[in-house]
Motif scaffolding. Structure first.
Motif, mmCIF file in Angstrom:
data_model
loop_
_atom_site.group_PDB
_atom_site.id
_atom_site.type_symbol
_atom_site.label_atom_id
_atom_site.label_comp_id
_atom_site.label_asym_id
_atom_site.label_seq_id
_atom_site.Cartn_x
_atom_site.Cartn_y
_atom_site.Cartn_z
ATOM 1 N N UNK A 36 0.827 -1.214 0.000
ATOM 2 C CA UNK A 36 0.000 0.000 0.000
ATOM 3 C C UNK A 36 0.861 1.263 0.000
ATOM 4 N N UNK A 37 2.137 1.112 0.376
ATOM 5 C CA UNK A 37 3.062 2.251 0.380
ATOM 6 C C UNK A 37 4.045 2.199 -0.801
ATOM 7 N N UNK A 38 3.763 1.368 -1.787
ATOM 8 C CA UNK A 38 4.732 1.148 -2.862
ATOM 9 C C UNK A 38 5.201 2.441 -3.537
ATOM 10 N N UNK A 224 -7.852 16.220 6.645
ATOM 11 C CA UNK A 224 -8.817 15.405 5.917
ATOM 12 C C UNK A 224 -8.516 15.425 4.424
ATOM 13 N N UNK A 225 -8.700 14.261 3.790
ATOM 14 C CA UNK A 225 -8.457 14.112 2.363
ATOM 15 C C UNK A 225 -9.681 13.467 1.718
ATOM 16 N N UNK A 226 -9.875 13.729 0.445
ATOM 17 C CA UNK A 226 -11.026 13.122 -0.221
ATOM 18 C C UNK A 226 -10.816 11.611 -0.343
ATOM 19 N N UNK A 227 -11.898 10.891 -0.108
ATOM 20 C CA UNK A 227 -11.824 9.439 -0.195
ATOM 21 C C UNK A 227 -12.328 8.766 1.057
ATOM 22 N N UNK A 228 -12.357 7.451 1.012
ATOM 23 C CA UNK A 228 -12.832 6.661 2.135
ATOM 24 C C UNK A 228 -11.697 6.178 3.010
ATOM 25 N N UNK A 229 -11.838 4.954 3.528
ATOM 26 C CA UNK A 229 -10.866 4.459 4.494
ATOM 27 C C UNK A 229 -9.473 4.336 3.882
ATOM 28 N N UNK A 230 -9.399 3.949 2.609
ATOM 29 C CA UNK A 230 -8.103 3.804 1.945
ATOM 30 C C UNK A 230 -7.840 4.983 1.008
ATOM 31 N N UNK A 231 -8.088 6.191 1.522
ATOM 32 C CA UNK A 231 -7.790 7.396 0.743
ATOM 33 C C UNK A 231 -6.318 7.461 0.343
ATOM 34 N N UNK A 232 -5.451 6.810 1.130
ATOM 35 C CA UNK A 232 -4.007 6.844 0.847
ATOM 36 C C UNK A 232 -3.657 6.225 -0.493
ATOM 37 N N UNK A 233 -4.468 5.267 -0.937
ATOM 38 C CA UNK A 233 -4.159 4.592 -2.203
ATOM 39 C C UNK A 233 -5.057 5.079 -3.331
#
Length: 255
Positions: A36-38, A224-233
């Motif tokens: 997920x951090x690739x 806060x960022x747009x997206x759900x639980x996995x906004x990071x990806x």
């Protein structure tokens, strides 16, 4: 089960930066892995070296039994990262990773070891709030698969492969047990600044994110960022990486 964190399989160093000013140790979410951090090592500047903790039971360690207890996961993480705390460092954990990261810092405080310059707690309620994972750990396989599809942290093609699903679900259940057995050890604020990251469309209420302020005597902020639980990806990934980069500057990373 028992787990002893020895060997390079516990910590991945995708891009070696021996002269980096600071290390960023990343801990993945439940049901996920370091992949997920690739994109992070290449996206972060040269003065940051990214290290990825890889717990057993996923990706390259899929054949190993997963850890299913919070204290055991914290102990394993502690032993795994110990050799890399010889220079300034910061800690980023997403969801389960944030809970493990908090416990890791608690254990370092108890032993007087080097603390991170900053904790990035992503997609996770404050540590004194029970994990919602307790609602799901005894659910049916199909329910858990529906949750994985809804949260979006697992590639859809993987969830269509019965053999992969057979490997994923035991690890997910073990990860959920890690989350639901999480405890607060010190009952005192950390002398570490905390940056909390959340998805605007995640199920985690805003008050559970702002509650992290209880756990830092060095300042807390919520982004806060747009997206759900996995906004990071998702689409917010560049913005999230940018926020981390800004806070890993020499000035921002120093308590």
């Amino acid at each position: 089960m028992t787990a002893v964190a020895t060997g390079a399989q516990w910590v991945m160093r995708p891009v070696l930066r021996p002269s980096a000013a600071i290390r960023l140790i990343c801990i993945h979410a439940a049901g996920s892995g370091p992949a997920m951090f690739r994109p992070w090592p290449a996206a972060l500047p040269d003065h940051v070296e990214v290290l990825l903790l890889q717990l057993p039971g996923r990706e390259a360690r899929i054949a190993e039994p997963p850890i299913d207890d919070y204290k055991m996961a914290v102990t394993a993480a502690r032993h795994a990262v110990q050799p890399y705390l010889d220079r300034p460092w910061a800690l980023f954990g997403h969801s389960m990773g944030a809970r493990i990261g908090f416990g890791l810092i608690e254990s370092l405080i108890a032993d007087g070891d080097a603390l991170p310059r900053r904790l990035f707690a992503s997609g996770c309620p404050a540590p004194h709030i029970p994990a919602a994972a307790g609602e799901h750990r005894s659910s049916s396989d199909e329910y858990l698969l529906d949750e994985l599809r809804r949260l979006g942290g697992t590639p859809a093609e993987a969830l269509r492969e019965p053999k992969l699903v057979e490997l994923i679900l035991p690890t997910l259940r073990a990860d959920l047990r890690v989350c639901t057995t999480a405890t607060v050890r010190q009952h005192q604020a950390l002398p570490v600044p905390i940056t909390v990251l959340g998805g605007a469309d995640d199920d985690i209420p805003m008050e559970q994110l702002t509650a992290w302020s209880r756990w830092s005597s060095a300042g807390t902020e919520v982004l806060l960022f747009m997206g759900g639980h996995f906004f990071l990806t998702g689409r917010a990934q560049p913005q999230a990486i940018g926020a981390v980069t800004a806070r890993l500057s020499d000035r921002a990373a120093t308590p």
